[in-house]
Design an enzyme around this catalytic site. Sequence first.
Site, PDB file in Angstrom:
ATOM      1  N   ASP A 409       0.848  -1.189   0.000  1.00 57.02           N
ATOM      2  CA  ASP A 409       0.000   0.000   0.000  1.00 57.02           C
ATOM      3  C   ASP A 409       0.887   1.244   0.000  1.00 57.02           C
ATOM      4  OD1 ASP A 409      -2.406   1.372   0.000  1.00 57.02           O
ATOM      5  OD2 ASP A 409      -2.636   1.326   2.163  1.00 57.02           O
ATOM      6  N   GLU A 412       2.424   4.478  -4.504  1.00 53.81           N
ATOM      7  CA  GLU A 412       2.367   5.292  -5.724  1.00 53.81           C
ATOM      8  C   GLU A 412       3.706   5.960  -6.072  1.00 53.81           C
ATOM      9  OE1 GLU A 412      -1.288   4.107  -4.409  1.00 53.81           O
ATOM     10  OE2 GLU A 412       0.007   5.436  -3.248  1.00 53.81           O
ATOM     11  N   ASP A 485      -9.001   3.267  -2.745  1.00 46.15           N
ATOM     12  CA  ASP A 485      -9.840   3.718  -1.635  1.00 46.15           C
ATOM     13  C   ASP A 485     -11.168   4.274  -2.135  1.00 46.15           C
ATOM     14  OD1 ASP A 485      -7.738   2.948  -0.093  1.00 46.15           O
ATOM     15  OD2 ASP A 485      -7.031   4.974   0.344  1.00 46.15           O
TER      16      ASP A 485
END
Length: 774
Positions: A409, A412, A485
């Site tokens: 997670d 990015e 999300d």
Amino acid sequence: MNNQKFGYQDDNQKITLDFATGKEIILNIITPEIIEVFEDHGCATNSYAIEGNKKQPTDYTVTDCGDHIEVQTTALIGKVYPDRKIDFYDAQNHPLVLDYRGERQMLPTDMDDEHRNTVMSEGHAVHAKATPDNVNFEILKSLAKDEVFYGLGGKTGFLNKRGYEYDNWNTDVPVLHNDSQTHLYKSIPVVYGMKNGYPYGLFFDDTYKSHFDLGKESDNYYFYSAVGGNVDYYVLGGQTLQAVVANYTYLTGRTPLPQKWMLGYQQSRWGYSISDTRVEDIADKFAEYDLPLDVIHLDIDYMRGYRDFTWDTTKFTDPEAFVQKMRERGIRLMPILDAGVKVDDKYDIYKEGMAKGYFVTNPDGSVYIGSVWPGDSVFPDFGNPDVRAWWAKHIKFFADMGACGIWNDMDEPANFRAKGQLPDDLVFHNGQEKTTHAKMHNVFGHLQSQAAYEGMKAATQQRPYIISRAAYAGTQKYSTVWTGDNAAVWSHLQLAIPQLNGLGMSGFAFAGTDIGGFQEDTTPELLTRWVEASVLVPLMRNHSILGSRYQEPWSFDQQTLDIYRKYLNLRYRLIPYLYDQFHQAETSGLPVMRPLVLNYPQDRETWNLNDQYLVGDNILVAPIVNQGATKRMVYLPAGEWVDFWNNTEYAGQRYVMVDAPLDTLPLFVRKDTIIPWGNKVMHVSDEPEKMMTFKVYGNQGTYCHYQDNGQDFKYQQGEFNEYVINVANDQIEVRLQKHDFKPVYQHIVVETATKHAKFTFDSESDQYRQVETN
């Protein structure tokens, strides 16, 4: 060709084109259906999407046609002109990808810089300038009147991307996702088009920030632009849209066969990992309410102060023993792992990474410090192969603990400083050479997933289970993904289907959404419709944010619980079918979950179908995605279809109105299809099943069913079984056509509309014999 203004050199499928002005352009013939177009802008040429040599020996011709040079394979024709324009056609000379001959016509606007600043100061979204100052190059292509576009991974919006613009820049977007978001967590720069009904694909292998305008600015052209990198794109041909998608996955890699238990139901919430007793309480509730479950996910709270590769022993007294205890109950634990490493001179991972120079630096050579969950954080330089090997080595911590995989997670990478990004000029490595964050940003998550995959594979010798929020083209070789999300709103249930279908067409056969919505508070009806919609989505996980309303199956009324249980049980019955589809996907390169247009591209009714999906070729799912709806129109494509629930038969290529009360998911099976029907279980067992049932929808059919040990890579050496079930003329045949995995089903049942036939395995003949019919 000797024309000084326009010439070429032909060298073993590499055609170098020389022009009077501008750089040379290279056409690389990869296969008869794939041609690369390359123009060197002085950047590195290594690819993170494409591994190994994909070039196949290919027959081709290069012809000087006077006004143009023509490069032809058995599937594609490329025509190159002295003004540097290149047009591609299929073998029948149907136009596919044509350079646009005009100039861009900017969208009219009354926005000047002064008003732009004023509007933005109030918080309104304002699009960037039509031609940003930092664009390195643009590629304009001619747009046909009825051209449609698909792909681009998990972008927001509708299935058909015609008329919209998108960016490729991986970004953590914590606000409500809507159609105006041009980019989210993943950058998959592949687009599939149909020009006048003829399919093609374009894959732009450039990791820098890039932009697609697919007919928003003009009905006459679409374009791609990038802020850096070389011009490097692949024209993908194929006689069908499926063939084009298969060519893309041939190029970038195919989703490997998962372990079978990965297809089971998974429960998650930020907050479960506050203690071992909390996790065990969730497991107890699933058992109490007779709900099947295979995985519980552990979010960031299990760590010691959010430090990677740690487990807080004040919350989990003996983590290894607890993981084993849960495993003995049939439940696996999946820990999260973030990209940011806590700055802490007493923390071994930080100390080791600093000593070896493994973290991203500022231009002056100092280590860049950002902020993520642990506070001050540094970021591994995953572009450096030594850093990936180091990270992979530490993955053994989780394997030794007994964790079932790694959930990546914030990759990015996300940053709580610098407006959520890392500065573009940070120093990364691209292999052994130094480069910048601007180049490596979009592959950060890809490379973290690669390291996790390789580390888990080395530590366990089993098929790794890696989940990632961020991705680039080719990440499907290493990781499952989820859409990020989302929120507990009906529009996000609606969004889930085109998002997942887009991911499937872009190579990601194993993907899912957070059932019920991650953010905000779900409702009983929304949760119910979401679990129905997800019953055949490859990754089936319920996940929610800390502080939101609980959304476990028992969190509402008895009706919600009962319906949830109904669809979890259905999911487990259909896992053998899903597993068969994954086996086929690894071979064919086609997705498990797919839009109808992929199978029926000549049917215009499928071009903009956003609220249905196919699983393989033979199951059609038409979820309810609107609040309060108890009926819906379902489009059935060509052929005949059978209602899963009541066996009503429908002719295809038409819309039908179906009833869908709250407990009913509209579900159809292609007539004369055979579907494997698994046993009712609470968990997917590591032990081979001893019995399998096959249901016949219609009067006849043939089905090839796959079986292996469901865990490791022995199937790649041929250690698997294939069963052929054939029903015709009221006769039923069960045949073991390949037997290289030792265990077999001891009993097989075949159910038709009129018969219930049971077969038993005869070990001496290595075949099945029918023992009873009723």
